[in-house]
Motif scaffolding. Structure first.
Motif, mmCIF file in Angstrom:
data_model
loop_
_atom_site.group_PDB
_atom_site.id
_atom_site.type_symbol
_atom_site.label_atom_id
_atom_site.label_comp_id
_atom_site.label_asym_id
_atom_site.label_seq_id
_atom_site.Cartn_x
_atom_site.Cartn_y
_atom_site.Cartn_z
ATOM 1 N N SER A 67 5.131 18.417 -16.094
ATOM 2 C CA SER A 67 5.256 18.038 -17.504
ATOM 3 C C SER A 67 4.576 19.049 -18.421
ATOM 4 N N VAL A 68 5.134 19.157 -19.608
ATOM 5 C CA VAL A 68 4.566 19.999 -20.661
ATOM 6 C C VAL A 68 3.516 19.197 -21.415
ATOM 7 N N THR A 69 3.864 17.975 -21.758
ATOM 8 C CA THR A 69 2.947 17.094 -22.479
ATOM 9 C C THR A 69 2.954 15.717 -21.843
ATOM 10 N N GLU A 128 7.046 14.820 -21.146
ATOM 11 C CA GLU A 128 8.151 15.750 -21.339
ATOM 12 C C GLU A 128 8.034 16.822 -20.265
ATOM 13 N N LEU A 129 9.108 17.031 -19.498
ATOM 14 C CA LEU A 129 9.059 17.937 -18.357
ATOM 15 C C LEU A 129 9.433 19.362 -18.754
ATOM 16 N N LEU A 130 8.897 20.328 -17.993
ATOM 17 C CA LEU A 130 9.176 21.745 -18.235
ATOM 18 C C LEU A 130 10.650 22.072 -18.050
ATOM 19 N N ASP A 131 11.255 21.567 -16.980
ATOM 20 C CA ASP A 131 12.629 21.917 -16.639
ATOM 21 C C ASP A 131 13.667 20.931 -17.187
ATOM 22 N N ALA A 132 13.267 20.068 -18.091
ATOM 23 C CA ALA A 132 14.194 19.071 -18.651
ATOM 24 C C ALA A 132 14.995 19.678 -19.802
ATOM 25 N N GLU A 133 16.104 19.026 -20.110
ATOM 26 C CA GLU A 133 16.925 19.443 -21.256
ATOM 27 C C GLU A 133 16.104 19.307 -22.538
ATOM 28 N N ASP A 134 16.538 20.008 -23.583
ATOM 29 C CA ASP A 134 15.814 19.929 -24.861
ATOM 30 C C ASP A 134 15.793 18.505 -25.379
ATOM 31 N N GLY A 135 14.608 18.037 -25.717
ATOM 32 C CA GLY A 135 14.450 16.714 -26.290
ATOM 33 C C GLY A 135 14.416 15.590 -25.274
ATOM 34 N N LYS A 136 14.593 15.889 -23.989
ATOM 35 C CA LYS A 136 14.575 14.843 -22.982
ATOM 36 C C LYS A 136 13.138 14.596 -22.535
ATOM 37 N N TYR A 137 12.767 13.339 -22.500
ATOM 38 C CA TYR A 137 11.444 12.965 -21.995
ATOM 39 C C TYR A 137 11.576 11.679 -21.196
ATOM 40 N N GLU A 164 0.829 -1.205 0.000
ATOM 41 C CA GLU A 164 0.000 0.000 0.000
ATOM 42 C C GLU A 164 0.865 1.257 0.000
ATOM 43 N N VAL A 165 1.917 1.263 0.803
ATOM 44 C CA VAL A 165 2.825 2.411 0.844
ATOM 45 C C VAL A 165 3.527 2.580 -0.497
ATOM 46 N N ASN A 166 4.002 1.479 -1.093
ATOM 47 C CA ASN A 166 4.652 1.558 -2.407
ATOM 48 C C ASN A 166 3.707 2.133 -3.459
ATOM 49 N N TRP A 167 2.431 1.723 -3.431
ATOM 50 C CA TRP A 167 1.438 2.233 -4.378
ATOM 51 C C TRP A 167 1.251 3.741 -4.199
ATOM 52 N N GLU A 168 1.075 4.191 -2.965
ATOM 53 C CA GLU A 168 0.861 5.618 -2.716
ATOM 54 C C GLU A 168 2.083 6.444 -3.103
ATOM 55 N N LEU A 169 3.288 5.922 -2.845
ATOM 56 C CA LEU A 169 4.503 6.636 -3.261
ATOM 57 C C LEU A 169 4.623 6.690 -4.779
ATOM 58 N N PHE A 170 4.243 5.611 -5.445
ATOM 59 C CA PHE A 170 4.258 5.598 -6.912
ATOM 60 C C PHE A 170 3.299 6.646 -7.477
ATOM 61 N N ILE A 171 2.089 6.713 -6.938
ATOM 62 C CA ILE A 171 1.117 7.705 -7.402
ATOM 63 C C ILE A 171 1.614 9.121 -7.112
ATOM 64 N N TYR A 172 2.213 9.329 -5.949
ATOM 65 C CA TYR A 172 2.771 10.637 -5.618
ATOM 66 C C TYR A 172 3.848 11.029 -6.625
ATOM 67 N N ASP A 173 4.790 10.097 -6.912
ATOM 68 C CA ASP A 173 5.844 10.383 -7.895
ATOM 69 C C ASP A 173 5.260 10.682 -9.266
ATOM 70 N N LEU A 174 4.306 9.880 -9.688
ATOM 71 C CA LEU A 174 3.683 10.087 -10.995
ATOM 72 C C LEU A 174 2.982 11.444 -11.062
ATOM 73 N N ASN A 175 2.312 11.827 -9.994
ATOM 74 C CA ASN A 175 1.669 13.143 -9.951
ATOM 75 C C ASN A 175 2.686 14.276 -9.962
ATOM 76 N N GLN A 176 3.826 14.091 -9.312
ATOM 77 C CA GLN A 176 4.876 15.108 -9.327
ATOM 78 C C GLN A 176 5.433 15.295 -10.743
ATOM 79 N N MET A 227 -5.764 10.559 -13.228
ATOM 80 C CA MET A 227 -4.906 11.739 -13.314
ATOM 81 C C MET A 227 -5.329 12.555 -14.519
ATOM 82 N N VAL A 228 -5.094 13.862 -14.455
ATOM 83 C CA VAL A 228 -5.345 14.742 -15.590
ATOM 84 C C VAL A 228 -4.013 15.039 -16.239
ATOM 85 N N LEU A 229 -3.896 14.697 -17.521
ATOM 86 C CA LEU A 229 -2.663 14.938 -18.246
ATOM 87 C C LEU A 229 -2.677 16.345 -18.824
ATOM 88 N N PRO A 230 -1.500 16.980 -18.933
ATOM 89 C CA PRO A 230 -1.445 18.287 -19.571
ATOM 90 C C PRO A 230 -1.722 18.159 -21.080
#
Length: 153
Positions: free
Chosen positions: A69-71, A83-92, A52-64, A146-149
């Motif tokens: 994320s941009v897309t 693809e994250l806002l603060d990531a290097e160009d082309g990194k996803y 249960e703890v692993n599941w909640e931590l996974f959901i927390y990480d995914l939400n973070q 979850m709501v995706l951007p």
């Protein structure tokens, strides 16, 4: 008392002291058995709590990752790409299942296990909402929305 085969035999049955001794041994084994039963029950409960703890931590990480994320898009029913806002160009990052674990991997290399010991996982999309469904190793089913951007055009 009677002598049989050279040994002195008592044919009166158990003495009171012998009966008390056997009763004490029986009570000792009964207590040890109860302790083992409670110990196994605690181990099983601890394992369920760990899942249960692993599941909640996974959901927390995914939400973070989702919040930064941009897309976000689905590559398949079991692979999510962000693809994250603060990531290097082309990194996803791609979130998918590898053997028994859900992992996060980058297109530039590297893997990180986010949720261990997963039987299966499935992703369903409805507009910009995603439904994450997971079956754990013990058969427990979990799901979260979850709501995706939305991709900027």
């Amino acid at each position: 008392m009677r002598v049989k085969n050279g040994y002195l035999r008592n044919e009166q049955g158990f003495t009171f002291l012998e009966s008390i001794f056997q009763l004490m041994i029986f009570i000792l084994f009964a207590n040890i058995s109860l302790l083992l039963i409670f110990w196994f029950r605690d181990i099983i409960n601890l394992d369920k709590m760990k899942d249960e703890v692993n599941w909640e931590l996974f959901i927390y990480d995914l939400n973070q990752y989702n919040a930064r994320s941009v897309t976000g898009m689905l590559n398949s029913s079991s692979s999510l790409q962000m693809e994250l806002l603060d990531a290097e160009d082309g990194k996803y990052f791609v979130f998918d299942r590898s053997e028994l674990h859900i992992r996060k991997r980058s297109n530039l290399g590297g893997n990180e296990i986010l949720l261990p010991y997963v039987g299966s996982w499935n992703l369903l999309v409805d507009n910009n909402e995603i439904l994450v469904k997971v079956v754990m190793r013990d058969g427990t089913r979990r799901e979260r929305r979850m709501v995706l951007p939305v991709a900027k055009e």
